[in-house]
Design an enzyme around this catalytic site. Structure first.
Site, PDB file in Angstrom:
ATOM      1  N   TYR A  17      10.830   0.087  12.256  1.00 28.72           N
ATOM      2  CA  TYR A  17       9.917   0.067  11.099  1.00 28.72           C
ATOM      3  C   TYR A  17      10.134   1.287  10.186  1.00 28.72           C
ATOM      4  CZ  TYR A  17       5.647  -0.476   8.349  1.00 28.72           C
ATOM      5  OH  TYR A  17       4.759  -0.610   7.308  1.00 28.72           O
TER       6      TYR A  17
ATOM      7  N   ASN B 297       6.887  -6.807  -1.470  1.00 28.79           N
ATOM      8  CA  ASN B 297       5.839  -6.302  -0.587  1.00 28.79           C
ATOM      9  C   ASN B 297       5.902  -6.875   0.831  1.00 28.79           C
ATOM     10  OD1 ASN B 297       2.988  -5.275   0.048  1.00 28.79           O
ATOM     11  ND2 ASN B 297       2.747  -7.502   0.212  1.00 28.79           N
TER      12      ASN B 297
ATOM     13  N   LYS C 133      11.780   1.535   6.305  1.00 29.79           N
ATOM     14  CA  LYS C 133      11.058   2.082   5.147  1.00 29.79           C
ATOM     15  C   LYS C 133      11.798   3.292   4.528  1.00 29.79           C
ATOM     16  CE  LYS C 133       7.674  -0.934   5.167  1.00 29.79           C
ATOM     17  NZ  LYS C 133       7.536  -1.938   4.102  1.00 29.79           N
TER      18      LYS C 133
END
Ligand code: NAD
Length: 245
Positions: free
Chosen positions: A153, A88, A157
């Site tokens: 970012y 996470n 992902k």
């Protein structure tokens, strides 16, 4: 829902990770949280103690496979197995490409992607020994639509989704399920760090009419970690109030 399960949660000291620690403890898991620094790990552990939740904590450098292997070895010595790994920990970005250095781009990829590879590689042999396991990754809604700045970012992902889908196929024969949760805008320090002018207009466009709470995401992890999801692998579960930003 998780009685007897041994669970590692990276980025467990605050935000989505800390809330997931709480939800998993409420469901009777043994939880080991990972953070980036001794102080923040100790702070999280003592906050949880005030709520009568006992957890262990470690702060290995997620960039360093040797440090990770050492900590995983200690966990195996103490608990004998690892049932669930939640990758996470993550950082975000919002600068334009001209203002982003290659070091900044690499830093995001290092934590958001390479650390997942390092952690997963360290844990998989033990899950294979047990012939079962669950690996969950934190993706993001930007892994579907990208975002208008801070390219590192969303790039990271998209890679998280690729790791998730590929590893789900590689590890399925060993009964190891691999899924990701893709949160929308969620009320944590990560969002507090972004400019108000960027966030407020986005919240107004969310069809469910509110920002996500860390517990919304933690509950999705709970479902995917539990036997309720025993035939689900390779999925990217959006938890975003139908946001399309
Ligand atoms: P947060 O900033 O509150 O927490 C981040 C966590 O990552 C902390 O526990 C921190 O210790 C850990 N971390 C940061 N740098 C680290 C490092 N170098 N080494 C080890 N650990 C490190 O953020 P959050 O909002 O709770 O984010 C958690 C995850 O959710 C991230 O992967 C993030 O990309 C993802 N996410 C968040 C949102 C959101 O709106 N908050 C939306 C989509 C996805």
């Amino acid at each position: 829902m998780l009685e007897g399960k041994v669970v590692i949660i990276t980025g467990g000291t605050r935000g989505i990770g800390l809330e997931t620690v709480k939800v998993f403890k409420e469901n009777k898991a043994e939880v080991i949280l990972f953070g980036s620094r001794k102080e923040t790990v100790e702070e999280a552990i003592s906050k949880l103690k005030e709520e009568n939740m006992e957890v262990k904590g470690y702060y290995p450098n997620l960039d360093n496979p040797e440090e990770i292997n050492k900590v995983i070895g200690e966990i195996i010595k103490e608990y004998g197995k690892i049932d669930v790994l939640i990758n996470n920990a993550g950082i975000s970005a919002n600068k334009k490409i001209e203002d982003t250095t290659s070091e900044e781009f690499a830093k995001i990829m290092n934590l958001n992607v390479n650390a997942i590879f390092n952690m997963t590689k360290a844990v998989v042999p033990y899950m294979k020994q047990n012939n079962e396991g669950v690996i969950l990754n934190t993706s993001s809604m930007v892994s579907i639509y990208g975002q208008p700045s801070g390219v590192g970012y969303p790039a990271s992902k998209f890679a998280v989704n690729g790791l998730t889908k590929s590893l789900s196929r590689e590890l399925a024969p060993f009964h190891i399920r691999v899924n990701a949760v893709a949160p929308g805008i969620t009320k944590t320090d990560m969002v507090a760090a972004l400019p108000k002018e960027m966030i407020e207009p986005l919240i107004k466009t969310i069809p469910l009419g509110r920002i996500g709470e860390p517990r919304d995401i933690a509950n999705a992890f709970l479902f995917l970690a539990s036997d309720l999801a025993s035939y689900i692998t390779g999925e990217i579960l959006s938890v975003d109030g139908a946001a399309r930003c």
